[in-house]
Design a protein around this motif. Sequence first.
Motif, mmCIF file in Angstrom:
data_model
loop_
_atom_site.group_PDB
_atom_site.id
_atom_site.type_symbol
_atom_site.label_atom_id
_atom_site.label_comp_id
_atom_site.label_asym_id
_atom_site.label_seq_id
_atom_site.Cartn_x
_atom_site.Cartn_y
_atom_site.Cartn_z
ATOM 1 N N SER A 184 18.267 66.063 24.691
ATOM 2 C CA SER A 184 18.825 65.242 25.772
ATOM 3 C C SER A 184 20.199 65.768 26.143
ATOM 4 N N ARG A 236 22.110 63.667 28.120
ATOM 5 C CA ARG A 236 22.734 62.424 28.595
ATOM 6 C C ARG A 236 23.958 62.061 27.750
ATOM 7 N N SER A 250 23.649 59.743 24.550
ATOM 8 C CA SER A 250 22.245 59.920 24.151
ATOM 9 C C SER A 250 21.977 59.460 22.715
ATOM 10 N N HIS A 251 20.907 58.661 22.551
ATOM 11 C CA HIS A 251 20.494 58.237 21.201
ATOM 12 C C HIS A 251 20.044 59.434 20.373
ATOM 13 N N ASN A 252 19.475 60.430 21.051
ATOM 14 C CA ASN A 252 18.975 61.604 20.325
ATOM 15 C C ASN A 252 20.113 62.527 19.902
ATOM 16 N N PRO A 261 13.932 63.109 22.952
ATOM 17 C CA PRO A 261 13.565 61.828 23.582
ATOM 18 C C PRO A 261 12.070 61.820 23.891
ATOM 19 N N GLU A 262 11.557 60.647 24.228
ATOM 20 C CA GLU A 262 10.172 60.525 24.714
ATOM 21 C C GLU A 262 10.224 60.146 26.192
ATOM 22 N N TYR A 263 9.602 60.977 27.018
ATOM 23 C CA TYR A 263 9.480 60.681 28.446
ATOM 24 C C TYR A 263 7.996 60.566 28.771
ATOM 25 N N ASN A 264 7.607 59.410 29.278
ATOM 26 C CA ASN A 264 6.210 59.201 29.685
ATOM 27 C C ASN A 264 5.235 59.693 28.630
ATOM 28 N N SER A 265 5.493 59.245 27.407
ATOM 29 C CA SER A 265 4.627 59.497 26.246
ATOM 30 C C SER A 265 4.578 60.951 25.809
ATOM 31 N N SER A 291 14.195 56.379 20.334
ATOM 32 C CA SER A 291 13.872 55.673 21.575
ATOM 33 C C SER A 291 14.165 54.195 21.390
ATOM 34 N N GLN A 292 14.416 53.517 22.500
ATOM 35 C CA GLN A 292 14.677 52.067 22.413
ATOM 36 C C GLN A 292 13.420 51.297 22.062
ATOM 37 N N SER A 293 12.278 51.915 22.180
ATOM 38 C CA SER A 293 11.021 51.185 21.990
ATOM 39 C C SER A 293 10.691 51.023 20.503
#
Length: 192
Positions: free
Chosen positions: A12, A14, A17-19, A82-86, A124-126
């Motif tokens: 990432s 960003r 970024s969490h990552n 990160p995970e983007y759209n699985s 990820s936040q999920s």
Amino acid sequence: MAAPKILIIPGSLRSGSHNVKLAMAAAYEFAQADVDVTRISLGDFPLPIYDGDLQARSGVPKNAINLKRMMGSHHGVLIVTPEYNSSVPALVKNTIDWITRVQDSHETRGQVFREKPFAIAAASQSRLGGTRALAALRLILTACHAAVIPNQLALSFADDAYDDMDRLKNQVDIDALNGLVRQLIEVSQRML
Ligand SMILES: Cc1cc2nc3c(=O)[nH]c(=O)nc-3n(C[C@H](O)[C@H](O)[C@H](O)COP(=O)(O)O)c2cc1C
């Protein structure tokens, strides 16, 4: 036994970024284990989207060659995605695609993936913590003939996982990161 050199690549760019935070936490753990660790930002290695015509016209970009050589000068690699759209973000896939196009004169193509172990982590936040991105990344790296270590870390609820100093708050996450770090060191030492 000789200490391996480990390269950490966050997927990432960003700010906040969490990552990147997870990559920083991992770098700290490697340093605690007296391992020589390098954490880079892919922002320092900008690459165009892979295009065969571009490669035919201009060759592989210098940044891909530099990244590949940086990987080559380390004994193990940790990718934090990160995970983007699985799946993995384009940044991660595009970087790997370009690196697979680099072939230094004394090497076979893709040697840099075969000769050292890889570890993978995601934040990820999920609730799933990027598990599907990890599955995709494992598949991509395995297709490149990389040895991806069995341990992996999917950090769930990443927006609440760090304290004010960007350190992991929860013991279960700290233990999982330690397990990952220890296994990558062990396997890197075995493959030295
Ligand atoms: C295009 C896009 C797709 C995303 N898809 C997923 C997803 O499939 N699963 C998930 O857990 N999070 C998803 N997210 C949320 C990211 O996990 C979240 O933005 C995360 O903070 C990105 O990592 P970073 O903080 O390291 O930049 C998505 C975000 C974006 C921008």
